[in-house]
Structure formats: C-alpha cells, structure tokens
Design a protein around this motif. Structure first.
Motif, PDB file in Angstrom:
ATOM      1  N   LYS A   1      27.819 -13.178  16.276  1.00  0.00           N
ATOM      2  CA  LYS A   1      27.780 -14.598  16.594  1.00  0.00           C
ATOM      3  C   LYS A   1      26.821 -15.301  15.632  1.00  0.00           C
ATOM      4  O   LYS A   1      25.740 -14.796  15.346  1.00  0.00           O
ATOM      5  N   ASP A   2      27.240 -16.471  15.128  1.00  0.00           N
ATOM      6  CA  ASP A   2      26.293 -17.319  14.400  1.00  0.00           C
ATOM      7  C   ASP A   2      25.336 -17.912  15.416  1.00  0.00           C
ATOM      8  O   ASP A   2      25.741 -18.303  16.513  1.00  0.00           O
ATOM      9  N   MET A   3      24.058 -18.010  15.050  1.00  0.00           N
ATOM     10  CA  MET A   3      23.059 -18.307  16.055  1.00  0.00           C
ATOM     11  C   MET A   3      21.985 -19.237  15.508  1.00  0.00           C
ATOM     12  O   MET A   3      21.589 -19.141  14.360  1.00  0.00           O
ATOM     13  N   VAL A   4      21.549 -20.168  16.367  1.00  0.00           N
ATOM     14  CA  VAL A   4      20.448 -21.062  16.047  1.00  0.00           C
ATOM     15  C   VAL A   4      19.394 -20.885  17.125  1.00  0.00           C
ATOM     16  O   VAL A   4      19.702 -20.961  18.317  1.00  0.00           O
ATOM     17  N   THR A   5      18.164 -20.625  16.727  1.00  0.00           N
ATOM     18  CA  THR A   5      17.099 -20.471  17.707  1.00  0.00           C
ATOM     19  C   THR A   5      15.820 -21.097  17.195  1.00  0.00           C
ATOM     20  O   THR A   5      15.677 -21.346  16.001  1.00  0.00           O
ATOM     21  N   GLY A   6      14.892 -21.345  18.100  1.00  0.00           N
ATOM     22  CA  GLY A   6      13.686 -22.085  17.758  1.00  0.00           C
ATOM     23  C   GLY A   6      12.478 -21.225  17.540  1.00  0.00           C
ATOM     24  O   GLY A   6      11.371 -21.664  17.750  1.00  0.00           O
TER      25      GLY A   6
ATOM     26  N   ALA B   1      13.672 -22.630   9.196  1.00  0.00           N
ATOM     27  CA  ALA B   1      14.578 -23.531   8.483  1.00  0.00           C
ATOM     28  C   ALA B   1      14.019 -24.939   8.359  1.00  0.00           C
ATOM     29  O   ALA B   1      14.252 -25.616   7.352  1.00  0.00           O
ATOM     30  N   ASP B   2      13.291 -25.402   9.359  1.00  0.00           N
ATOM     31  CA  ASP B   2      12.723 -26.747   9.270  1.00  0.00           C
ATOM     32  C   ASP B   2      11.715 -26.848   8.133  1.00  0.00           C
ATOM     33  O   ASP B   2      11.638 -27.859   7.429  1.00  0.00           O
ATOM     34  N   ARG B   3      10.956 -25.785   7.917  1.00  0.00           N
ATOM     35  CA  ARG B   3      10.007 -25.784   6.799  1.00  0.00           C
ATOM     36  C   ARG B   3      10.733 -25.681   5.465  1.00  0.00           C
ATOM     37  O   ARG B   3      10.298 -26.258   4.459  1.00  0.00           O
ATOM     38  N   LEU B   4      11.833 -24.951   5.422  1.00  0.00           N
ATOM     39  CA  LEU B   4      12.625 -24.883   4.193  1.00  0.00           C
ATOM     40  C   LEU B   4      13.043 -26.282   3.748  1.00  0.00           C
ATOM     41  O   LEU B   4      13.002 -26.616   2.560  1.00  0.00           O
ATOM     42  N   LEU B   5      13.438 -27.109   4.718  1.00  0.00           N
ATOM     43  CA  LEU B   5      13.870 -28.460   4.394  1.00  0.00           C
ATOM     44  C   LEU B   5      12.673 -29.378   4.125  1.00  0.00           C
ATOM     45  O   LEU B   5      12.733 -30.238   3.255  1.00  0.00           O
ATOM     46  N   ASP B   6      11.569 -29.186   4.860  1.00  0.00           N
ATOM     47  CA  ASP B   6      10.369 -29.994   4.635  1.00  0.00           C
ATOM     48  C   ASP B   6       9.820 -29.784   3.227  1.00  0.00           C
ATOM     49  O   ASP B   6       9.278 -30.708   2.622  1.00  0.00           O
ATOM     50  N   TYR B   7       9.948 -28.567   2.703  1.00  0.00           N
ATOM     51  CA  TYR B   7       9.425 -28.251   1.372  1.00  0.00           C
ATOM     52  C   TYR B   7      10.381 -28.663   0.254  1.00  0.00           C
ATOM     53  O   TYR B   7      10.137 -28.379  -0.910  1.00  0.00           O
ATOM     54  N   GLY B   8      11.481 -29.326   0.597  1.00  0.00           N
ATOM     55  CA  GLY B   8      12.388 -29.857  -0.418  1.00  0.00           C
ATOM     56  C   GLY B   8      13.376 -28.857  -0.978  1.00  0.00           C
ATOM     57  O   GLY B   8      13.828 -29.003  -2.116  1.00  0.00           O
ATOM     58  N   PHE B   9      13.761 -27.842  -0.167  1.00  0.00           N
ATOM     59  CA  PHE B   9      14.685 -26.821  -0.652  1.00  0.00           C
ATOM     60  C   PHE B   9      16.137 -27.091  -0.248  1.00  0.00           C
ATOM     61  O   PHE B   9      16.965 -26.198  -0.303  1.00  0.00           O
ATOM     62  N   ARG B  10      16.432 -28.309   0.188  1.00  0.00           N
ATOM     63  CA  ARG B  10      17.786 -28.615   0.672  1.00  0.00           C
ATOM     64  C   ARG B  10      18.846 -28.335  -0.401  1.00  0.00           C
ATOM     65  O   ARG B  10      19.851 -27.678  -0.142  1.00  0.00           O
TER      66      ARG B  10
ATOM     67  N   PHE C   1      16.587 -19.852  12.176  1.00  0.00           N
ATOM     68  CA  PHE C   1      15.397 -19.929  13.027  1.00  0.00           C
ATOM     69  C   PHE C   1      14.621 -21.196  12.650  1.00  0.00           C
ATOM     70  O   PHE C   1      14.200 -21.340  11.506  1.00  0.00           O
ATOM     71  N   SER C   2      14.446 -22.097  13.603  1.00  0.00           N
ATOM     72  CA  SER C   2      13.769 -23.362  13.335  1.00  0.00           C
ATOM     73  C   SER C   2      12.949 -23.775  14.538  1.00  0.00           C
ATOM     74  O   SER C   2      13.452 -23.771  15.663  1.00  0.00           O
ATOM     75  N   ALA C   3      11.699 -24.136  14.290  1.00  0.00           N
ATOM     76  CA  ALA C   3      10.820 -24.550  15.392  1.00  0.00           C
ATOM     77  C   ALA C   3      11.197 -25.924  15.919  1.00  0.00           C
ATOM     78  O   ALA C   3      10.984 -26.226  17.082  1.00  0.00           O
ATOM     79  N   THR C   4      11.765 -26.784  15.059  1.00  0.00           N
ATOM     80  CA  THR C   4      12.174 -28.121  15.475  1.00  0.00           C
ATOM     81  C   THR C   4      13.603 -28.376  15.027  1.00  0.00           C
ATOM     82  O   THR C   4      14.036 -27.912  13.981  1.00  0.00           O
ATOM     83  N   GLN C   5      14.345 -29.115  15.851  1.00  0.00           N
ATOM     84  CA  GLN C   5      15.740 -29.429  15.549  1.00  0.00           C
ATOM     85  C   GLN C   5      15.816 -30.856  14.999  1.00  0.00           C
ATOM     86  O   GLN C   5      16.112 -31.805  15.714  1.00  0.00           O
ATOM     87  N   THR C   6      15.534 -31.019  13.711  1.00  0.00           N
ATOM     88  CA  THR C   6      15.596 -32.327  13.074  1.00  0.00           C
ATOM     89  C   THR C   6      17.024 -32.617  12.622  1.00  0.00           C
ATOM     90  O   THR C   6      17.905 -31.754  12.680  1.00  0.00           O
ATOM     91  N   LYS C   7      17.252 -33.859  12.155  1.00  0.00           N
ATOM     92  CA  LYS C   7      18.584 -34.233  11.664  1.00  0.00           C
ATOM     93  C   LYS C   7      18.962 -33.387  10.454  1.00  0.00           C
ATOM     94  O   LYS C   7      20.127 -32.980  10.298  1.00  0.00           O
ATOM     95  N   GLN C   8      17.976 -33.105   9.594  1.00  0.00           N
ATOM     96  CA  GLN C   8      18.245 -32.276   8.416  1.00  0.00           C
ATOM     97  C   GLN C   8      18.686 -30.877   8.828  1.00  0.00           C
ATOM     98  O   GLN C   8      19.603 -30.309   8.230  1.00  0.00           O
ATOM     99  N   VAL C   9      18.021 -30.320   9.852  1.00  0.00           N
ATOM    100  CA  VAL C   9      18.404 -28.992  10.332  1.00  0.00           C
ATOM    101  C   VAL C   9      19.808 -29.031  10.909  1.00  0.00           C
ATOM    102  O   VAL C   9      20.609 -28.115  10.699  1.00  0.00           O
TER     103      VAL C   9
END
Length: 593
Positions: free
Chosen positions: A43-48, A166-175, A194-202
């Motif tokens: 299963k594809d999975m998203v978790t915090g 994943a949220d940090r990956l996007l915060d650091y400009g790796f999109r 794995f992401s601590a926050t579910q932002t729009k980018q995530v």
C-alpha cells in the motif's frame, strides 16, 4: 523486547524467514504498528512520523520476498530512501547496517554531499547497491550523469520509495529535485511518505508521487505532546542578562551533555567562539558548533559530539528533527523558535529511548505570554524556574565580550552579523502577535551580544536606545588577529583616508542630506510632469510620422487609367499565348512596332 540493535536484527532475521505474520515486536509505537503492515501489503502510505523502524522493517521484508523469486543483482536498486539532510541520511544508514549484519544478499550505499561525486560513482560501479540512502540534490546530480553511470536502468527494479521528513524536503527547496527524481522512477512501486505536517506542498507531492495512498495519522490522547520522561522548564531573564543566565544555569544544574539551539547560522558562529572561551577556561567543557552552512564539516562535528561524554553543541534547527543522540540530558533554547511545531522537535532531542531528559527555554520579560501559547498550541506545559543570575555577573561578561572584540576585529564583525541576523529572524516569527520585533528590547539584546556600537539597520532607525551604552572607541583602531588580513586592511584604510572611498568599491558612499517633506513631494511631482511631457512629445512625433507615411502611400498609388491599361496589356498577352492574335498584330497593339 530486544534491547540492542543486534537483538533486534536477530529477531527481524527470524521473522523475515517466517513471514510478516510471525513478526512480533512487543512494544512497537502506534505509528510502527499502523505503518509496517500497510507497507508490506503493498500500500502507498502517508504518515506523520519519521520513525526509522517504521519504514526499514517493511522495506527489508519486501526486498527479501522478491529475493525468493529472483536474487538481487549487484546494480539493481530495490529501495530508495530520500532524506532532507545528510545527518539524517547517515543515521538511517547506521541503523540499516545493524539489520544487514543478519540479512545476506542485500547491499546498500549512501549518496550525500561531503563526498566527491566521483567517489560515489566509483562505489556504485564497483560495489553496486540494492538500497540507496540519499539526499535529493546529490541523487538528482547522479541521475543526470548518464555517460558515467546509468542509474535509470538500475531503477527499473525499484520496489519501494521512502520520502523521510517530506515537509522538510519541501521547506529546503527540493521540490524541483523531487519532481525530477520521480520522473525517473517506475510507476509500479510502493511509496511511503513521512511528514510531520500536512501542508499544501506536501499534498501536491502526494498527488504527484502516490497512487491511492492510505493516510495514517496517530492521534495521541495524552495530556501533553512530549514524553513523560521529559521535563520542560522556562526562565524569564533580564533583557540584557541572557548569556549570564545560560552559564549560571549550566553551573547550578551541572549540565553534562546539551544542545543549545540558536536562531541563525551567524549567531552559532559568534556564540561558539564566546562559549569556547568561557567554558573551556572556567569548566573545561568542550564546545562544538553545527549549522547548515558548514556542509561537509557537519558529519565530523556530529560524530565528535556523539563520542564525548560531556560537551555543549551550539546548533540551528538543522539538528531539530530526526537526529538521535540518546545521551543528551538537556536541550537549551536561546529564544522561541520561529515555528511553534519546531519547539516540540527541538525538545525531542532529549528523553529518547525511555531515558530521562529536560529542556529549558530562555524568555525575555516581554515574551512570557509564549508559555500559555505553546501550552495551547502544542500541548507542552512549561514549569517556571527562578533566574539565579546576578547583575554583577552580567556586567562582568559584557566587559569580557568588549575586551575580546577590541582584540579581534573578526570577532567584532561576527557579533554585529549575529545581532543583525537575530533581529531579522525575530521579525519573521510565526507568532508575531505575541513576539513583536517592535517590542523587542533591541538595546538590551545588543548589550547581550557585547556590541561596541550599534549597526545601521532599519529596525534601529529613529529609536532612542537608552538601555545600550556605546563603547567610546574608534572602530578603525580594532585590529584583526590574523596579521596578513590586518596588513591588507591597513593598506586599504590608508587609501580610504586619502581618497574618501574604500578600495574595491566602485561607488563612493556619500551621506545624503535630509530635506523637508514638502520639497520631496514637489520634486516627485516635477519628475512626473517631465515624464508626461516626454511621453506626449513621443506621441506627437509618432503621429507626424504616420501622416508622412500616408502621403507617401498616396503618391505611390496607381491611378484608374493606369490600371485599365495594365488590364488590356495582360488580356492581349493571353490572346497571343492562345494564338488568337498573330505576333505582328500583338506587336502593333502593344506598341513595339
């Protein structure tokens, strides 16, 4: 429950042989218990949460299941783990190595900055790698080197992709890097995000990289958002006594191994030198510093801190998440983090693996409202401690900072950069309703940094800072300790005194004289009027040119009489071609004869 990595590896080794149904890890966290079965069942999975075991255990199970049908070739990549920082990637590699000691047939490689690209290429060519742990920038770089290595072909067998933090990956400009990497990966794969926050980018990344994902969110019913073994404290310090408060607290509490979080890289650079001078002289305590701009040095510094039984590590939020150093007994915070959720991540660097830990945040007199905010926003209750610092110690430390800066211009410049970066970081605070830069006692903060004079910056404009005492000294007289650097500065200073401009600067800096507001307004109006006149003049010139063109077209136009004559000539030529008239008649009518 297995206590050591070796025991966990043996347990996993037996369970992998018997299948996931027999896997029994008695005290799995809620995230692990929810995540592991889903990933293994494709299963594809998203978790915090970024718990390493939550993805390593199913990852190894999936790769070993495939091995029962066909052995993994040396250059076949079966799993790809992407991490935002090299420290977290190295930590994942170290945990994976403990498992692979008991699992044969699988190899792994680490692709992060700090090593040369050629080194990574040679390692993959010689040893291969079934499990790749990497940072996005380095892996994107390797993917683009098609002449040196064909990673695209190696990724055809990819079974699982893990995006950690994943949220940090996007915060650091790796999109963009992530989008490029995803375009190279096969569609038929498992993905764990794995992401601590579910932002729009995530959410956008989830839609781009996952197929019908399962969202796993473990909600805690606990009264507090931090472990029970973690005690959280705060101290309200005098506005200009924060340095003295930190040092007094460490002495009273006999702090052995601690992290001190600072707001910017420049503050880490400055305070690391100050703490090194104070702590090594007074208590013989090693002081280390780490931040994002150190690049390849970070691994060496982090390993050194791990090996020391007693030390202080000054750091930015690059160390706030994912890094596991169980021996840390105190987490100290110089001031509130710009993001409320980062507070929990910072204090989570202690009280790990069931150990006891403590955290302390230093608040100025105008920041005490932050205590109620963090309790309501993040469910973290802070207990107040008394400030044991006396004014005399604060004055002594400021005098020491003045002396240190007057002896070394480099340290003086670091202090100024640190203060400026601190104030600008504070102005971007997420909780700006409570922590306003206008209410920040800038004079006292500058005194804490031991500045000799205040820098020129917008935040200080038109302010009367009675709480800051300027040191009566000519800043040009402060030398560099580096003799070569000081020689060059003296040469430039001599040129500046003669010419009025600093060598290397193309524009001479001239202080503008002030003028009344009404005069400024009048000049602006005059400037607009001149621009309007120019625009109208251009329109007149353009109109005249257009009229000239029309006249020219009229002069060169064909009259009706000429058009009729041309029509007759064309008709006559057609008759000659069809032999309806002879050539003699054609010449006569055409006027040739």
């Amino acid at each position: 429950m297995p206590k050591t990595w070796s025991e966990i590896g043996v347990s996993l080794h037996e369970d992998v042989k018997n299948g996931i149904e027999s896997f029994n890890f008695p005290t799995m966290t809620p995230v692990q218990a929810s995540t592991i079965p889903k990933l293994i069942n494709k299963k594809d999975m998203v978790t915090g949460s970024g718990k390493t075991l939550a993805f390593l255990i199913p990852l190894l199970e999936i790769l070993k299941r495939r091995e029962t049908e066909q052995n993994w070739k040396k250059h076949e990549i079966g799993a790809l783990i992407i991490s935002p920082t090299r420290e977290l990637a190295i930590q994942i590699k170290e945990v994976l190595q403990q498992f692979l000691r008991f699992i044969s047939g699988l190899s792994h490689l680490l692709f992060v900055g700090g090593n040369s690209v050629e080194h990574d290429l040679n390692n993959f060519k010689c040893d291969g790698g079934n499990i790749i742990i990497c940072t996005p920038g380095r892996f994107e770089d390797l993917l683009s080197r098609k002449n040196d290595i064909n990673l695209t072909a190696s990724l055809k067998s990819l079974e699982i992709l893990i995006l950690d933090e994943a949220d940090r990956l996007l915060d650091y400009g790796f999109r963009n890097s992530l989008n490029t990497i995803l375009s190279y990966l096969p569609k038929l794969r498992r993905t764990g995000l794995f992401s601590a926050t579910q932002t729009k980018q995530v959410q956008d990344l989830i839609r781009a990289g996952l197929r019908n994902p399962i969202l796993i969110s473990v909600s805690s019913k606990a009264e507090h958002n931090t472990p029970e073994s973690l005690d959280n404290y705060y101290i309200v310090v005098n506005n200009n006594n924060k340095l003295a408060a930190v040092l007094s607290f460490m002495e009273v509490r006999n702090v052995q191994k601690a992290l001190l979080f600072l707001p910017t890289c420049a503050t880490v650079d400055y305070w690391s030198e100050v703490f090194h001078h104070v702590l090594t002289v007074r208590s013989d305590m090693p002081v280390l510093a780490i931040h994002g701009k150190l690049k390849e040095k970070r691994k060496k510094i982090l390993n050194k801190f791990r090996c020391l039984s007693r030390a202080l590590l000054l750091c930015t939020d690059v160390m706030a998440r994912g890094i596991d150093i169980p021996e840390v007994d105190w987490v100290l915070q110089w001031d509130p983090p710009t993001n409320a959720s980062v507070f929990v991540h910072r204090v989570g660097r202690t009280a790990r693996q069931g150990r006891q830990g403590s955290s302390l945040i230093l608040l100025l007199e105008n920041e005490e409202a932050y205590v109620n905010f963090i309790e309501k926003n993040q469910r973290v209750k802070l207990q107040r401690l008394a400030d044991v610092t006396n004014e005399t110690k604060g004055d002594d430390l400021r005098g020491m900072l003045h002396n240190l800066q007057m002896q070394d211009r480099n340290l003086m410049e670091k202090a100024t950069r640190a203060f400026v970066s601190h104030v600008r970081a504070y102005s971007k605070h997420e909780c700006s309703l409570l922590l306003r830069v206008k209410e920040l006692p800038l004079g006292s903060v500058a005194s804490t940094y031991g500045l000799l004079q205040l820098p020129k910056m917008p935040e200080l404009k038109n302010l009367t800072l009675t709480d800051f005492k300027t040191v009566n000294i000519d800043l040009n007289s402060v030398p560099y300790k580096d003799k070569n650097k000081e020689t060059i500065r003296q040469q430039k200073l001599e040129i500046y005194r003669k010419t009025g401009s600093w060598p290397g600067r193309n524009v001479k800096i001239v202080k503008k004289s002030t003028q009344p507001w009404c005069l400024t307004k009048q000049k602006k109006a005059n400037r607009k009027e001149r621009q309007l006149k120019k625009r109208r003049a251009k329109e007149v010139i353009s109109s005249n040119d257009e009229q000239k063109q029309k006249k020219k077209r009229k002069r060169t136009s064909i009259s009706d009489e000429d058009l009729q004559e041309l029509t007759r000539d064309v008709a006559l030529m057609k008759k000659l071609k069809r032999k309806k008239v002879c050539e003699e008649q054609f010449n006569k009518e055409f006027g040739i004869l």
